[in-house]
Design a protein around this motif. Structure first.
Motif, PDB file in Angstrom:
ATOM      1  N   ASP A   1      -4.693  24.182 -24.568  1.00 15.98           N
ATOM      2  CA  ASP A   1      -4.025  25.162 -23.691  1.00 15.98           C
ATOM      3  C   ASP A   1      -3.429  26.293 -24.540  1.00 15.98           C
ATOM      4  OD1 ASP A   1      -2.617  26.579 -21.825  1.00 15.98           O
ATOM      5  OD2 ASP A   1      -1.690  24.824 -20.890  1.00 15.98           O
TER       6      ASP A   1
ATOM      7  N   MET B   1      -0.422  28.229 -23.204  1.00 14.12           N
ATOM      8  CA  MET B   1       0.823  27.483 -23.404  1.00 14.12           C
ATOM      9  C   MET B   1       1.301  27.644 -24.853  1.00 14.12           C
ATOM     10  SD  MET B   1       3.107  25.392 -22.063  1.00 14.12           S
ATOM     11  CE  MET B   1       2.464  24.424 -20.683  1.00 14.12           C
TER      12      MET B   1
ATOM     13  N   ASP C   1       2.133  21.785 -30.259  1.00 11.50           N
ATOM     14  CA  ASP C   1       0.839  21.116 -30.113  1.00 11.50           C
ATOM     15  C   ASP C   1       0.478  21.110 -28.638  1.00 11.50           C
ATOM     16  OD1 ASP C   1      -1.369  19.480 -30.062  1.00 11.50           O
ATOM     17  OD2 ASP C   1      -0.536  17.984 -31.422  1.00 11.50           O
ATOM     18  N   THR C   2      -0.391  22.020 -28.256  1.00 12.39           N
ATOM     19  CA  THR C   2      -0.713  22.184 -26.839  1.00 12.39           C
ATOM     20  C   THR C   2      -2.179  21.882 -26.565  1.00 12.39           C
ATOM     21  OG1 THR C   2      -1.059  24.528 -27.269  1.00 12.39           O
ATOM     22  CG2 THR C   2       1.095  23.907 -26.467  1.00 12.39           C
ATOM     23  N   GLN C   3      -2.790  21.162 -27.491  1.00 12.15           N
ATOM     24  CA  GLN C   3      -4.194  20.760 -27.333  1.00 12.15           C
ATOM     25  C   GLN C   3      -5.081  21.954 -27.000  1.00 12.15           C
ATOM     26  OE1 GLN C   3      -4.173  16.547 -25.667  1.00 12.15           O
ATOM     27  NE2 GLN C   3      -2.112  17.276 -25.234  1.00 12.15           N
TER      28      GLN C   3
END
Lengths: 391, 391
Positions: free
Chosen positions: A181, A184, A177-179
């Motif tokens: 990004d 990433m 969970d990298t929002q």
């Protein structure tokens, strides 16, 4: 509840039933449009066949018909194509990924979307949809195949690859969970695949129906399907498959494609290591012209997929525009992971969809992102002369 | 509900209130027992101080007093110690990790357990417990510090580092669920930390109260606390800190420790790259004897922590037994990440807890796991002669 109940619920009467013949055609077309990547079509194909043989329905619907508030995601394979050939997929793995995604999101998935046009990842979305009794939506996020997760019209339009759930055949599961990004997400998903032994199965790009309409490459599955049909027709009638592919693209996308070269692979320069090499097949291919193209030399850059083409040192096509190399006789795509010295192919160039040519898109998957020191120029512009000559 | 309500609920009347002085003592003791690793004690200390200054309570309880069915986990820092010094922790990050863990498990956390004895990770469990209003349990999983997540008495007794939730200060979150494959959990968690920029904050080793009792290094926090007190006492009275440490160990663990060397660092051979190097501080240190030990040479292998000691080419201590090097005057530990040419220290050896010396334990963190070509021999055996001489 069957997929037809869902369609009824959504008021959809216009849909495509995907049978074995359709899957064969779509897989062939998608692997031609996969620009040299996308993995071995046999793998996705066999999985989809299995689903159909179990009596499950695979149904494709138009993106503009779906409700705005449904939740969809893309089931896909992420990792080294070569490992995939040794470890065929197992439906349990993607079911686990989707189940975990649903738990994490607190919501049920209502349709699948193919991540890219490619022999494996187009078909995986169909197979999973069939397994789960959900429709597959006639879109993708790449308009071709690309090596990294963030290289989509979705990400460059603000729909993110997060959460991504990554699983393997021992049921290891990682929720990433990298929002917002996406680089990433790609970085972690790639490393997780390496820890798993080279291959992972992901459920990614969770989005709403409204997001699908706003940000996807629309109807790209139908376009691939038509290309596949055209090549199979050409084979039956002993016609020129390249001619048929260009005609198909003209019919479905209303654009001109370009046949720019016929040649034979005379040199493959593979590179290993370096910062850019993340388990990718990477390097340069030289083709010497044959027939009408005798005396000319084509040079192709690739990183899993074909990225750039020069003919006699003149730039002819730059990522994200599409380069397909197909066998001159059969129209079968020549992939970067299986190409060999001596292969004979025709090079076809096709404009990328406008949603792939935005400023953000060119930053995310234009030539400079891949480390090439030149700017994107549209394939139409690079081939103006050829077009005029053809007239 | 405060931590005292929880203790009342569990019928616990015997607990330790951890104030600023206690935290200082525990952190010093834990960083001595961290065998050269465990990171900069200042970092955990300041965090715990902040929690106390906000009026929150930190309370430690005995593992044998906890209910069997409670859910506990270990909050910790995983990554490169050097990066940590540049990026101090932020309570939001671990709160996010624990919140995600609770969602994933569908259960609330009821206490924290320190992952290891170390300047950072002992204290982090106290700080997080204080933040969340939970008790911290008087145990750890390593009996020292170790470089990898799976090197615990928990993992070697069948309690696994899965799920592990890993977060960073931009709120990236990764849930790593590898079932019973702790090497896989370590592999993924390490790579995720690298993607995050070198440092991650994890919530890991989710287990029940019964598991804590069965598999932990019991009362290791009290032991560290006593060591810390002893050294501070020695400083006040200008006594020999090594003597005080050995006496403390004798009192709390009822075993003999060994002072085997006083010397000066004359050479540090750091290695980089190679399969074993995962961002770790890795290599060999040479110390030349001083005082009573003049003419002797000590050679230490390290990988984040001290692992093996040879004096004049004779093996004196092998992982997982504990090697501590402390400043001769102050008892301050000399860490592998900050040691320099010229540092003067006393080398102390301490037997590892029996739960670290099982067959599975020696496979998981004995010398061969780290790539050294010799077997584990207990430190008592390697120092029999010294013991006899001392009599």
């Amino acid at each position: 509840m069957s997929v037809y109940d869902i369609l009824k619920d959504w008021g959809i009467t216009n849909y495509q039933v995907i049978d074995k013949k359709a899957i064969e055609e779509i897989t062939l077309g998608a692997s031609i449009l996969a620009t040299g990547g996308g993995g071995d079509p046999e793998i996705g194909l066999l999985w989809a066949y299995k689903v159909l043989e179990e009596g499950k329905d695979i149904v494709m619907i138009d993106p503009m018909d779906i409700p705005d508030d449904i939740l969809v995601a893309s089931p896909a394979c992420l990792g080294a194509a070569l490992v995939l050939t040794e470890k065929p997929p197992n439906e349990e793995v993607l079911n686990k990924a989707i189940e975990t995604l649903e738990t994490y999101m607190g919501k049920k998935l209502q349709a699948t979307i193919p991540l890219e046009c490619g022999g494996v990842n187009s078909t995986v979305a169909y197979a999973v949809a069939g397994e789960l009794g959900l429709p597959v939506i006639d879109v993708d996020g790449m308009n071709r195949a690309f090596p990294e997760l963030q290289m989509t019209s979705w990400a460059t339009s603000g729909v993110h690859a997060s959460p991504t759930v990554s699983t393997d055949d021992r049921m290891n599961t990682t929720v990433i969970d990298t929002q917002d990004d996406d680089l990433m997400a790609e970085s972690i998903a790639r490393k997780v695949a390496m820890s798993y032994g080279g291959i992972s199965w992901v459920a990614t790009y969770t989005m709403t129906g409204a997001d699908v309409k706003r940000t996807s490459i629309l109807n790209s599955q139908s376009i691939a399907w038509d290309v596949g049909k055209a090549v199979l027709e050409a084979r039956k009638g002993h016609n020129d498959p390249v001619e048929q592919i260009l005609e198909s693209i003209k019919n479905t996308r209303n654009i001109e494609g370009y046949r720019v070269f016929n040649g034979k692979i005379t040199d493959i320069q593979r590179e290993f290591g370096g910062e850019m090499n993340k388990g990718f097949s990477l390097g340069k291919v030289i083709m010497e012209g044959i027939g009408d193209y005798k005396g000319q030399t084509a040079e192709l850059d690739f990183q899993n997929e074909w990225l750039n083409l020069r003919v006699d040192n003149e730039l002819k096509c730059v990522t994200p525009d599409l380069i397909a190399i197909v066998d001159i006789e059969t129209g079968e795509p020549i992939r970067t992971d299986i190409m060999r010295y001596g292969y004979r192919g025709s090079i076809i160039l096709i404009s990328a969809h406008e949603r792939m040519r935005t400023e953000k898109g060119l930053e995310a998957f234009g030539p400079r992102y891949f480390g090439y020191d030149f700017d994107y120029v549209p394939v139409e512009k690079l081939n103006e002369k050829q077009k005029q000559e053809a007239k």
